[in-house]
Structure formats: structure tokens, C-alpha cells
Design a protein around this motif. Structure first.
Motif, PDB file in Angstrom:
ATOM      1  N   LEU A 150       0.836  -1.201   0.000  1.00 19.21           N
ATOM      2  CA  LEU A 150       0.000   0.000   0.000  1.00 19.21           C
ATOM      3  C   LEU A 150       0.877   1.260   0.000  1.00 19.21           C
ATOM      4  N   GLN A 151       1.963   1.232   0.811  1.00 16.10           N
ATOM      5  CA  GLN A 151       2.841   2.402   0.849  1.00 16.10           C
ATOM      6  C   GLN A 151       3.496   2.652  -0.508  1.00 16.10           C
ATOM      7  N   LYS A 152       3.896   1.570  -1.182  1.00 15.89           N
ATOM      8  CA  LYS A 152       4.521   1.724  -2.496  1.00 15.89           C
ATOM      9  C   LYS A 152       3.545   2.312  -3.506  1.00 15.89           C
ATOM     10  N   ILE A 153       2.289   1.923  -3.437  1.00 10.90           N
ATOM     11  CA  ILE A 153       1.276   2.455  -4.352  1.00 10.90           C
ATOM     12  C   ILE A 153       1.066   3.947  -4.103  1.00 10.90           C
ATOM     13  N   LEU A 154       1.007   4.339  -2.833  1.00 10.90           N
ATOM     14  CA  LEU A 154       0.845   5.758  -2.502  1.00 10.90           C
ATOM     15  C   LEU A 154       2.042   6.573  -2.976  1.00 10.90           C
ATOM     16  N   ILE A 155       3.243   6.031  -2.791  1.00 13.21           N
ATOM     17  CA  ILE A 155       4.445   6.723  -3.261  1.00 13.21           C
ATOM     18  C   ILE A 155       4.421   6.827  -4.783  1.00 13.21           C
ATOM     19  N   LEU A 156       4.031   5.751  -5.462  1.00 16.51           N
ATOM     20  CA  LEU A 156       3.934   5.765  -6.918  1.00 16.51           C
ATOM     21  C   LEU A 156       2.989   6.864  -7.388  1.00 16.51           C
ATOM     22  N   LEU A 157       1.825   6.953  -6.765  1.00 13.91           N
ATOM     23  CA  LEU A 157       0.847   7.983  -7.151  1.00 13.91           C
ATOM     24  C   LEU A 157       1.390   9.384  -6.898  1.00 13.91           C
ATOM     25  N   GLN A 158       2.010   9.591  -5.738  1.00 16.55           N
ATOM     26  CA  GLN A 158       2.523  10.913  -5.381  1.00 16.55           C
ATOM     27  C   GLN A 158       3.641  11.338  -6.332  1.00 16.55           C
ATOM     28  N   VAL A 159       4.606  10.457  -6.578  1.00 11.11           N
ATOM     29  CA  VAL A 159       5.738  10.801  -7.442  1.00 11.11           C
ATOM     30  C   VAL A 159       5.275  10.976  -8.886  1.00 11.11           C
ATOM     31  N   THR A 160       4.395  10.105  -9.351  1.00 19.64           N
ATOM     32  CA  THR A 160       3.893  10.225 -10.719  1.00 19.64           C
ATOM     33  C   THR A 160       3.153  11.554 -10.908  1.00 19.64           C
ATOM     34  N   LEU A 161       2.329  11.919  -9.952  1.00 16.45           N
ATOM     35  CA  LEU A 161       1.609  13.192 -10.032  1.00 16.45           C
ATOM     36  C   LEU A 161       2.589  14.366 -10.058  1.00 16.45           C
ATOM     37  N   SER A 162       3.601  14.338  -9.209  1.00 14.51           N
ATOM     38  CA  SER A 162       4.554  15.454  -9.188  1.00 14.51           C
ATOM     39  C   SER A 162       5.347  15.525 -10.493  1.00 14.51           C
ATOM     40  N   VAL A 163       5.685  14.377 -11.082  1.00 12.90           N
ATOM     41  CA  VAL A 163       6.407  14.373 -12.356  1.00 12.90           C
ATOM     42  C   VAL A 163       5.516  14.903 -13.482  1.00 12.90           C
ATOM     43  N   VAL A 164       4.258  14.491 -13.504  1.00 17.19           N
ATOM     44  CA  VAL A 164       3.333  14.970 -14.540  1.00 17.19           C
ATOM     45  C   VAL A 164       3.143  16.484 -14.415  1.00 17.19           C
ATOM     46  N   VAL A 165       2.931  16.967 -13.202  1.00 14.56           N
ATOM     47  CA  VAL A 165       2.757  18.404 -12.991  1.00 14.56           C
ATOM     48  C   VAL A 165       4.041  19.144 -13.363  1.00 14.56           C
ATOM     49  N   GLY A 166       5.192  18.630 -12.909  1.00 13.51           N
ATOM     50  CA  GLY A 166       6.469  19.274 -13.228  1.00 13.51           C
ATOM     51  C   GLY A 166       6.746  19.320 -14.713  1.00 13.51           C
ATOM     52  N   LYS A 167       6.501  18.214 -15.404  1.00 12.50           N
ATOM     53  CA  LYS A 167       6.732  18.168 -16.853  1.00 12.50           C
ATOM     54  C   LYS A 167       5.802  19.131 -17.580  1.00 12.50           C
ATOM     55  N   THR A 168       4.544  19.189 -17.147  1.00  8.15           N
ATOM     56  CA  THR A 168       3.580  20.117 -17.741  1.00  8.15           C
ATOM     57  C   THR A 168       4.039  21.562 -17.546  1.00  8.15           C
ATOM     58  N   LEU A 169       4.489  21.881 -16.329  1.00  4.93           N
ATOM     59  CA  LEU A 169       4.969  23.237 -16.061  1.00  4.93           C
ATOM     60  C   LEU A 169       6.223  23.559 -16.873  1.00  4.93           C
ATOM     61  N   MET A 170       7.105  22.558 -17.080  1.00  2.60           N
ATOM     62  CA  MET A 170       8.305  22.788 -17.892  1.00  2.60           C
ATOM     63  C   MET A 170       7.935  23.111 -19.338  1.00  2.60           C
ATOM     64  N   ILE A 171       6.866  22.496 -19.829  1.00  2.09           N
ATOM     65  CA  ILE A 171       6.428  22.747 -21.206  1.00  2.09           C
ATOM     66  C   ILE A 171       5.747  24.117 -21.306  1.00  2.09           C
ATOM     67  N   LEU A 172       4.891  24.427 -20.336  1.00  4.88           N
ATOM     68  CA  LEU A 172       4.129  25.681 -20.381  1.00  4.88           C
ATOM     69  C   LEU A 172       4.959  26.897 -19.983  1.00  4.88           C
ATOM     70  N   PHE A 173       5.836  26.744 -19.007  1.00  2.00           N
ATOM     71  CA  PHE A 173       6.605  27.872 -18.460  1.00  2.00           C
ATOM     72  C   PHE A 173       8.089  27.494 -18.351  1.00  2.00           C
ATOM     73  N   PRO A 174       8.772  27.305 -19.481  1.00  2.35           N
ATOM     74  CA  PRO A 174      10.149  26.813 -19.423  1.00  2.35           C
ATOM     75  C   PRO A 174      11.112  27.734 -18.674  1.00  2.35           C
ATOM     76  N   ASP A 175      10.983  29.038 -18.825  1.00  2.00           N
ATOM     77  CA  ASP A 175      11.899  29.960 -18.138  1.00  2.00           C
ATOM     78  C   ASP A 175      11.690  29.954 -16.627  1.00  2.00           C
ATOM     79  N   ALA A 176      10.433  29.969 -16.204  1.00  2.77           N
ATOM     80  CA  ALA A 176      10.136  29.949 -14.771  1.00  2.77           C
ATOM     81  C   ALA A 176      10.607  28.639 -14.145  1.00  2.77           C
ATOM     82  N   MET A 177      10.418  27.535 -14.842  1.00  2.00           N
ATOM     83  CA  MET A 177      10.855  26.241 -14.300  1.00  2.00           C
ATOM     84  C   MET A 177      12.379  26.149 -14.258  1.00  2.00           C
ATOM     85  N   LYS A 178      13.041  26.760 -15.245  1.00  2.00           N
ATOM     86  CA  LYS A 178      14.507  26.775 -15.226  1.00  2.00           C
ATOM     87  C   LYS A 178      14.998  27.524 -13.992  1.00  2.00           C
ATOM     88  N   ARG A 179      14.387  28.675 -13.707  1.00  2.00           N
ATOM     89  CA  ARG A 179      14.763  29.438 -12.509  1.00  2.00           C
ATOM     90  C   ARG A 179      14.511  28.620 -11.243  1.00  2.00           C
TER      91      ARG A 179
END
Length: 116
Positions: free
Chosen positions: A1-30
Motif C-alpha cells: 500500500l505504501q509503495k502504491i501511494l508513493i507511486l501515485l505521489q511521485v507520478t503526479l509530481s512528475v506529470v505536474v512538473g513536466k507540464t509546467l516545464m512545457i508551459l513555463f520553461p523559463d520559470a521552471m529553469k529558474r
């Protein structure tokens, strides 16, 4: 159960981070450079943002973070329970496990320190 929760949390943060890198590349670089300052990654002039910045929020990044977080689940120690068999690296570069150094019923003593 803990591994599933970690998987969901990390996957969500990666998806959000990747989306922000595409939409706001300069802000994410900073933002990523600011994180690099905290870890002192960017103090090496030969190790520029272009070498490591774009790897953030990649599939390899996701795999690495999951591996580290899942390994840390195994490293928890509780009083009265057996010690975790944490991976360690010898001075020769060989990867083994902490409990590999146990001999018979003798206690294993770990001494942490530094030479400065």
C-alpha cells in the motif's frame, strides 16, 4: 500500500512538473536552478544546467525517485525489531548489505565519523 501511494505521489509530481516545464520553461529553469543552489549542484562550472536541468521530470527521473523512495521504506529501524539490511558500498566499490558483516552471534558495531 505504501509503495502504491508513493507511486501515485511521485507520478503526479512528475506529470505536474513536466507540464509546467512545457508551459513555463523559463520559470521552471529558474526554479530548478534555485533547487540546484540548495544542493550546491550548480557550484561546479563544468556542470551546467543544460547537463542536468532537462532530466528533471523525465521518465528516468521518475524511475530513480521511485527506486530511492521505495528503498527508504526498507531502511526504517524500530526498537526491538531486527535492523534493516541496508545496502552499503565498501571502500573498494563493492556493493553488499550491512548484515553481510555479521559474524556468528557477535554484535555488529558501526562507527560513523569523518577525518578533517
Amino acid at each position: 500500500l505504501q509503495k502504491i501511494l508513493i507511486l501515485l505521489q511521485v507520478t503526479l509530481s512528475v506529470v505536474v512538473g513536466k507540464t509546467l516545464m512545457i508551459l513555463f520553461p523559463d520559470a521552471m529553469k529558474r526554479y530548478i536552478l534555485k533547487m540546484g543552489e540548495k544542493s550546491r549542484m550548480n557550484r561546479n562550472p563544468k556542470f551546467s544546467y543544460e547537463n542536468w536541468g532537462p532530466t528533471f521530470f523525465s521518465f528516468k527521473y521518475l524511475q530513480f525517485v521511485l527506486k530511492v523512495k521505495w528503498k527508504r521504506l526498507e531502511d526504517e529501524a524500530f526498537e526491538g525489531h531486527p535492523a534493516p539490511n541496508t545496502p552499503v558500498v565498501t571502500l573498494g566499490g563493492e556493493v553488499c548489505h550491512l548484515l553481510d558483516f555479521m559474524q556468528d552471534n557477535r554484535p555488529l558495531i558501526l562507527n560513523f565519523g569523518s577525518c578533517t
